[in-house]
Design an enzyme around this catalytic site. Structure first.
Site, PDB file in Angstrom:
ATOM      1  CB  CYS A  59      34.619  44.187  49.899  1.00 61.03           C
ATOM      2  SG  CYS A  59      33.666  44.247  51.433  1.00 61.03           S
ATOM      3  CG  ASP A  84      38.821  42.021  48.958  1.00 57.24           C
ATOM      4  OD1 ASP A  84      39.256  42.965  49.642  1.00 57.24           O
ATOM      5  OD2 ASP A  84      37.751  41.450  49.188  1.00 57.24           O
TER       6      ASP A  84
END
Length: 143
Positions: A47, A54
């Site tokens: 992120c 992620d």
């Protein structure tokens, strides 16, 4: 007008898009009118705001024209995202653009199925050729 209650900025939104990626090699296709599905079930990125990882699955579906994607170079390309701060939507669209630029397929689809974080998962799908309404035109080969 969008609201910005989360602290995300336009800088976050375009993070990672100017990153230099390794090239994706191709090899000469020998057959007409067939589909290839490439699956990366362990895709990771970061992120751009929080720095948290992620996790997701990236699938690339395409119908080769003159060239097919060489998988080792594609794997090295996808590894570049591992420590890169970039939005999930940008990942999928960047991968699609790079696949199309390298292989020049009849059509292509990239799907990012990202695992839940904070209880929300995201699925992003981008198709080529791109159309104004976002739907892929079916060619005679893919119909």
């Amino acid at each position: 007008m969008p609201t910005q209650n989360t602290g995300y900025t336009d800088t976050h939104a375009c993070a990672g898009l100017d990153t230099k990626f390794p090239s994706i090699d191709t090899w000469a296709n020998q057959f007409p009118a067939y589909e290839i599905l490439v699956d990366d079930p362990e895709f990771t990125s970061v992120c751009p705001k929080t720095g948290l990882p992620d996790f997701g699955r990236i699938t690339i579906r395409y119908m080769p024209r003159g060239h097919c994607l060489e998988l080792k170079s594609l794997k090295e390309y996808l590894f570049t995202y591992r420590n890169l701060g970039i939005f999930q939507e940008n990942i999928v669209n960047r991968v699609l653009d790079d696949v199309v630029r390298c292989a020049k397929p009849v059509w292509a689809e990239v799907k990012g199925d990202f695992r839940p974080r904070g209880g929300i998962s995201t699925v992003v799908i981008a198709n080529w050729p791109r159309t104004k309404n976002g739907k892929r035109k079916q060619s005679k080969e893919s119909a």
